[in-house]
Design a protein around this motif. Structure first.
Motif, PDB file in Angstrom:
ATOM      1  N   LYS A   1     -19.506 -54.460 -30.867  1.00  0.00           N
ATOM      2  CA  LYS A   1     -18.721 -55.325 -29.996  1.00  0.00           C
ATOM      3  C   LYS A   1     -17.562 -54.604 -29.315  1.00  0.00           C
ATOM      4  CE  LYS A   1     -17.685 -58.468 -33.085  1.00  0.00           C
ATOM      5  NZ  LYS A   1     -17.131 -59.709 -33.661  1.00  0.00           N
ATOM      6  N   ASN A   2     -16.887 -53.710 -30.073  1.00  0.00           N
ATOM      7  CA  ASN A   2     -15.588 -53.242 -29.597  1.00  0.00           C
ATOM      8  C   ASN A   2     -15.314 -51.775 -29.859  1.00  0.00           C
ATOM      9  OD1 ASN A   2     -12.791 -54.073 -28.656  1.00  0.00           O
ATOM     10  ND2 ASN A   2     -12.274 -53.213 -30.656  1.00  0.00           N
TER      11      ASN A   2
ATOM     12  N   ASP B   1     -11.247 -49.854 -31.070  1.00  0.00           N
ATOM     13  CA  ASP B   1     -10.250 -49.792 -30.009  1.00  0.00           C
ATOM     14  C   ASP B   1      -9.314 -50.984 -30.108  1.00  0.00           C
ATOM     15  OD1 ASP B   1      -8.767 -49.456 -27.740  1.00  0.00           O
ATOM     16  OD2 ASP B   1     -10.422 -49.733 -26.333  1.00  0.00           O
TER      17      ASP B   1
ATOM     18  N   ARG C   1     -20.840 -45.876 -29.409  1.00  0.00           N
ATOM     19  CA  ARG C   1     -19.652 -46.171 -28.604  1.00  0.00           C
ATOM     20  C   ARG C   1     -18.856 -44.895 -28.339  1.00  0.00           C
ATOM     21  NH1 ARG C   1     -16.994 -50.888 -27.111  1.00  0.00           N
ATOM     22  NH2 ARG C   1     -19.093 -51.703 -27.459  1.00  0.00           N
TER      23      ARG C   1
ATOM     24  N   HIS D   1     -11.318 -58.356 -35.917  1.00  0.00           N
ATOM     25  CA  HIS D   1     -11.901 -57.025 -35.739  1.00  0.00           C
ATOM     26  C   HIS D   1     -11.534 -56.056 -36.859  1.00  0.00           C
ATOM     27  CE1 HIS D   1     -12.306 -58.742 -31.713  1.00  0.00           C
ATOM     28  NE2 HIS D   1     -13.258 -57.849 -31.509  1.00  0.00           N
TER      29      HIS D   1
END
Length: 251
Positions: A16-17, A20, A82, A205
Motif C-alpha cells: 500500500k505505502n 514512507d 516498492r 501503517h
C-alpha cells in the motif's frame, strides 16, 4: 502480534505505502537525534554500506550519494518492489535492493564498512560476520515505552506491558556476545501530531496498536485519547528511541 502476523502486516503495508511516513505532519519537542545524520557523520566516500529492513528505501536513499555502494535488504517482497520503484525515480546508480532475511545474509565475511538498521530486527552474529574489522553497525530501535500513554489507553500494543529497558539491554548483550564494542543512547521526546488524520495514518501503517481498527471499541478508545491529549500544539504522544553504535574490533 506474533512474528507471522507481523510479517503479514508488514507485507500488506509494503503493497500500500512502502515505509514512507513523509506525509505526516508532526512536531517533536525535546532532545533527539536524526538517524540519517548519525549515519552520514560516519560515512566515507569509498564505503560499502548494508541497510537491513530497508522498507521501500525511502530513508536509506538519502545517503546513497555519500558512499561507494549501498545495498538494501528486506524480508518483504512487496517492500523490495516498492524500493525498486523508488530507485528507478532516483538519480542513484550505486544502489541495489534484494529480498533477504536478516538472519541469513548472502554476503561474504568482512564485506561491508557499515551496516545500518532502522526499526528492524537484526542478527548480531550475521552483522559481525559481514562487517570489516573496524566497521560500524548503527541501529535505531523503538523502546518499550514508546507511545506509552496511547498504548495504555487501548490496553494493548507493540511491547505493551514489557519492562522498559529490556530491549536496550538485550541489544547490547547480543552485540557484545557477537564480539562488537557497543555504545547505547536513548531519548524520550514529546510528539504532537497536527491532525487526527496524521495520527490515524500512523496507527494504520504501523504495529503500534496491534490490529488497530479491528476491535469493536477502537475508535471509542481513540476518541477518549484525543479528548485527553489534544491541545493547540497538536495531539500529544511520546517517541522513545534507542541508538546503538557497535564497532567490530580490529583483529
Amino acid at each position: 502480534m506474533d512474528e507471522a502476523a507481523y510479517r503479514d502486516f508488514y507485507e500488506s503495508i509494503g503493497k500500500k505505502n512502502g515505509w514512507d511516513f513523509s506525509r505526516l505532519q508532526v512536531k517533536t519537542k525535546g532532545e533527539t537525534w536524526d538517524f540519517t545524520h548519525e549515519v552520514l557523520q560516519r560515512c566515507r566516500p569509498n564505503d560499502l554500506v548494508l541497510d537491513i529492513g530497508t522498507g521501500g528505501g525511502e530513508a536509506v536513499l538519502k545517503i546513497a550519494s555519500h558512499v561507494r555502494l549501498l545495498v538494501g535488504i528486506d524480508h518483504s517482497g512487496a517492500m523490495i518492489q516498492r524500493a525498486q520503484e523508488n530507485l528507478v525515480s532516483s538519480p542513484h546508480r550505486n544502489v541495489r535492493f534484494f529480498q533477504m532475511d536478516a538472519s541469513a545474509l548472502s554476503f561474504p565475511d568482512g564485506f561491508f564498512d557499515m551496516v545500518t538498521s532502522r526499526h528492524a530486527p537484526f542478527d548480531s552474529y550475521e552483522i559481525a560476520r559481514v562487517l570489516k574489522p573496524g566497521g560500524v553497525f548503527l541501529s535505531q530501535q523503538v523502546s518499550e515505552h514508546d507511545k506509552y500513554a496511547l498504548k495504555s489507553c487501548f490496553g494493548r500494543g507493540q511491547c505493551y506491558g514489557e519492562d522498559d529497558g529490556s530491549l536496550r539491554e538485550k541489544y547490547r548483550r547480543d552485540l557484545q556476545l557477537a564480539g562488537l564494542e557497543v555504545e547505547v543512547r536513548e531519548y524520550d521526546a514529546e510528539e504532537y501530531y497536527q491532525s487526527v488524520e496524521d495520527l490515524l495514518f500512523l496507527l494504520s501503517h504501523t504495529p503500534i496498536i496491534t490490529a488497530f481498527g479491528e476491535y469493536a471499541d477502537d475508535f471509542h478508545q481513540l476518541h477518549t485519547y484525543l479528548k485527553q491529549n489534544n491541545s493547540e500544539q497538536g495531539i500529544w504522544t511520546n517517541a522513545k528511541r534507542i541508538l546503538l553504535v557497535a564497532t567490530k574490533k580490529h583483529e
